[in-house]
Design a protein around this motif. Sequence first.
Motif, PDB file in Angstrom:
ATOM      1  N   LEU A   1       8.642  -8.333  -3.482  1.00  0.00           N
ATOM      2  CA  LEU A   1       8.154  -8.748  -4.798  1.00  0.00           C
ATOM      3  C   LEU A   1       9.296  -8.833  -5.819  1.00  0.00           C
ATOM      4  N   SER A   2      10.180  -7.867  -5.795  1.00  0.00           N
ATOM      5  CA  SER A   2      11.276  -7.877  -6.774  1.00  0.00           C
ATOM      6  C   SER A   2      12.240  -9.032  -6.535  1.00  0.00           C
ATOM      7  N   ARG A   3      12.455  -9.399  -5.275  1.00  0.00           N
ATOM      8  CA  ARG A   3      13.377 -10.509  -4.968  1.00  0.00           C
ATOM      9  C   ARG A   3      12.799 -11.867  -5.339  1.00  0.00           C
ATOM     10  N   LEU A   4      11.482 -11.988  -5.335  1.00  0.00           N
ATOM     11  CA  LEU A   4      10.842 -13.267  -5.673  1.00  0.00           C
ATOM     12  C   LEU A   4      10.257 -13.276  -7.085  1.00  0.00           C
TER      13      LEU A   4
ATOM     14  N   TYR B   1      -0.325 -13.014  -4.943  1.00  0.00           N
ATOM     15  CA  TYR B   1      -1.706 -12.659  -4.621  1.00  0.00           C
ATOM     16  C   TYR B   1      -1.618 -11.757  -3.403  1.00  0.00           C
ATOM     17  N   VAL B   2      -1.998 -10.515  -3.585  1.00  0.00           N
ATOM     18  CA  VAL B   2      -1.757  -9.501  -2.555  1.00  0.00           C
ATOM     19  C   VAL B   2      -3.063  -8.905  -2.054  1.00  0.00           C
ATOM     20  N   HIS B   3      -3.168  -8.841  -0.736  1.00  0.00           N
ATOM     21  CA  HIS B   3      -4.259  -8.098  -0.112  1.00  0.00           C
ATOM     22  C   HIS B   3      -3.652  -6.881   0.565  1.00  0.00           C
ATOM     23  N   LEU B   4      -4.128  -5.705   0.184  1.00  0.00           N
ATOM     24  CA  LEU B   4      -3.741  -4.458   0.836  1.00  0.00           C
ATOM     25  C   LEU B   4      -4.881  -4.038   1.743  1.00  0.00           C
ATOM     26  N   ASP B   5      -4.584  -3.904   3.019  1.00  0.00           N
ATOM     27  CA  ASP B   5      -5.602  -3.510   3.990  1.00  0.00           C
ATOM     28  C   ASP B   5      -6.283  -2.223   3.530  1.00  0.00           C
TER      29      ASP B   5
ATOM     30  N   LYS C   1      -7.471   0.062   5.251  1.00  0.00           N
ATOM     31  CA  LYS C   1      -7.027   1.202   6.054  1.00  0.00           C
ATOM     32  C   LYS C   1      -5.702   1.771   5.534  1.00  0.00           C
ATOM     33  N   SER C   2      -5.029   1.013   4.697  1.00  0.00           N
ATOM     34  CA  SER C   2      -3.702   1.386   4.228  1.00  0.00           C
ATOM     35  C   SER C   2      -3.764   2.420   3.102  1.00  0.00           C
ATOM     36  N   SER C   3      -2.738   3.251   3.067  1.00  0.00           N
ATOM     37  CA  SER C   3      -2.639   4.230   1.980  1.00  0.00           C
ATOM     38  C   SER C   3      -1.700   3.736   0.875  1.00  0.00           C
ATOM     39  N   VAL C   4      -1.282   2.473   0.947  1.00  0.00           N
ATOM     40  CA  VAL C   4      -0.388   1.913  -0.066  1.00  0.00           C
ATOM     41  C   VAL C   4      -1.095   1.907  -1.421  1.00  0.00           C
ATOM     42  N   ASN C   5      -0.397   2.401  -2.438  1.00  0.00           N
ATOM     43  CA  ASN C   5      -0.948   2.508  -3.788  1.00  0.00           C
ATOM     44  C   ASN C   5      -0.633   1.235  -4.581  1.00  0.00           C
ATOM     45  N   PRO C   6      -1.652   0.494  -5.037  1.00  0.00           N
ATOM     46  CA  PRO C   6      -1.410  -0.736  -5.796  1.00  0.00           C
ATOM     47  C   PRO C   6      -0.568  -0.513  -7.059  1.00  0.00           C
ATOM     48  N   ASP C   7      -0.745   0.619  -7.732  1.00  0.00           N
ATOM     49  CA  ASP C   7       0.032   0.886  -8.943  1.00  0.00           C
ATOM     50  C   ASP C   7       1.522   0.996  -8.628  1.00  0.00           C
ATOM     51  N   GLU C   8       1.844   1.588  -7.488  1.00  0.00           N
ATOM     52  CA  GLU C   8       3.239   1.707  -7.067  1.00  0.00           C
ATOM     53  C   GLU C   8       3.836   0.323  -6.807  1.00  0.00           C
ATOM     54  N   ILE C   9       3.050  -0.541  -6.198  1.00  0.00           N
ATOM     55  CA  ILE C   9       3.506  -1.900  -5.885  1.00  0.00           C
ATOM     56  C   ILE C   9       3.700  -2.698  -7.169  1.00  0.00           C
ATOM     57  N   ALA C  10       2.779  -2.561  -8.102  1.00  0.00           N
ATOM     58  CA  ALA C  10       2.831  -3.320  -9.353  1.00  0.00           C
ATOM     59  C   ALA C  10       4.094  -3.034 -10.153  1.00  0.00           C
ATOM     60  N   SER C  11       4.662  -1.874  -9.974  1.00  0.00           N
ATOM     61  CA  SER C  11       5.865  -1.525 -10.737  1.00  0.00           C
ATOM     62  C   SER C  11       7.066  -2.395 -10.379  1.00  0.00           C
ATOM     63  N   ALA C  12       7.021  -3.100  -9.245  1.00  0.00           N
ATOM     64  CA  ALA C  12       8.134  -3.946  -8.814  1.00  0.00           C
ATOM     65  C   ALA C  12       8.120  -5.317  -9.481  1.00  0.00           C
ATOM     66  N   VAL C  13       7.023  -5.656 -10.155  1.00  0.00           N
ATOM     67  CA  VAL C  13       6.864  -6.996 -10.722  1.00  0.00           C
ATOM     68  C   VAL C  13       7.036  -6.952 -12.232  1.00  0.00           C
ATOM     69  N   LYS C  14       7.968  -7.759 -12.736  1.00  0.00           N
ATOM     70  CA  LYS C  14       8.252  -7.794 -14.182  1.00  0.00           C
ATOM     71  C   LYS C  14       7.874  -9.122 -14.829  1.00  0.00           C
ATOM     72  N   GLN C  15       8.061 -10.268 -14.107  1.00  0.00           N
ATOM     73  CA  GLN C  15       7.856 -11.586 -14.703  1.00  0.00           C
ATOM     74  C   GLN C  15       6.670 -12.354 -14.127  1.00  0.00           C
TER      75      GLN C  15
ATOM     76  N   VAL D   1      -1.829 -10.383  -8.646  1.00  0.00           N
ATOM     77  CA  VAL D   1      -3.274 -10.265  -8.478  1.00  0.00           C
ATOM     78  C   VAL D   1      -3.541  -9.579  -7.144  1.00  0.00           C
ATOM     79  N   PHE D   2      -4.323  -8.516  -7.183  1.00  0.00           N
ATOM     80  CA  PHE D   2      -4.762  -7.859  -5.960  1.00  0.00           C
ATOM     81  C   PHE D   2      -6.169  -8.339  -5.650  1.00  0.00           C
ATOM     82  N   VAL D   3      -6.368  -8.869  -4.430  1.00  0.00           N
ATOM     83  CA  VAL D   3      -7.720  -9.271  -4.033  1.00  0.00           C
ATOM     84  C   VAL D   3      -8.429  -8.049  -3.456  1.00  0.00           C
ATOM     85  N   GLU D   4      -9.736  -8.126  -3.396  1.00  0.00           N
ATOM     86  CA  GLU D   4     -10.541  -7.002  -2.909  1.00  0.00           C
ATOM     87  C   GLU D   4     -10.066  -6.536  -1.539  1.00  0.00           C
TER      88      GLU D   4
END
Length: 181
Positions: free
Chosen positions: A20-23, A31-35, A37-51, A55-58
Motif C-alpha cells: 500500500l505504501s509503495r502504490l 479496495y481491500v478484502h481481509l479474509d 479467518k485472518s487476524s489482520v487488523n484493518p486499522d493497522e493496515i490503514a496507517s500505511a495509506v496517506k494519499q 475501502v475495506f469490503v465486508e
Amino acid sequence: MRHAYLIMAHHEPEILKLLLSRLDHSDNDFYVHLDRKSSVNPDEIASAVKQSNLVFVERKRISWGDYSQIDCEMRLLESAVPGNYDYYHLITGVDLPLKSKEEIDQFFRQNNGAEFISFDREANETRDFVRRYDGYHFNICYFGSNALLKGAVAIFRKFLINLKITKNNNPNTNPKTNQNI
C-alpha cells in the motif's frame, strides 16, 4: 490516469502495508478484502495509506479454489466500478510492485486502453498447473471435522478419476496430467 487496486489479503500484514505504501498516490485507490479467518487488523493496515482512498469490503471467509474467491473478486469490483477508473488491478496482499508507481503509471499511459490478459495453455501443460483447471475439485474445508463426509468425498474423487480415464478411453493416461504413462 486513475487506478483501482483490488486486493485480496489473508496474512502478512507487513507486506500488505509495504504494498500500500509503495502504490500510495492520489490517482490510486485501494479496495481491500481481509479474509474473515485472518487476524489482520484493518486499522493497522490503514496507517500505511496517506494519499489514496482505502475501502475495506465486508469480510467473508475465503477458501482457495472455492467459489468464495470469485465472490470476493466480484464484491471488490462492485465496490470499485462506481469510481470509473482507467485500470483495475486484481492482486493479492503479498504482491509487491517491481516498478515505482510513476513507472507503472507511465506504462499504462503509453498503452492506454490495452488489456494485458493471456493464458498459454501449451506452456502451462508442461508444468503441474493442469491439475488446477482440468479436473474435479471438492473443497472440503466446509466439512470441518466430519471424517465420514471427508471419506465420502475422497471415494467420490477416485470414482471421478476412474470415470475420466474411461471417458478418455486411454487407461495409459495419467488422470492428473492427461499425459501418457
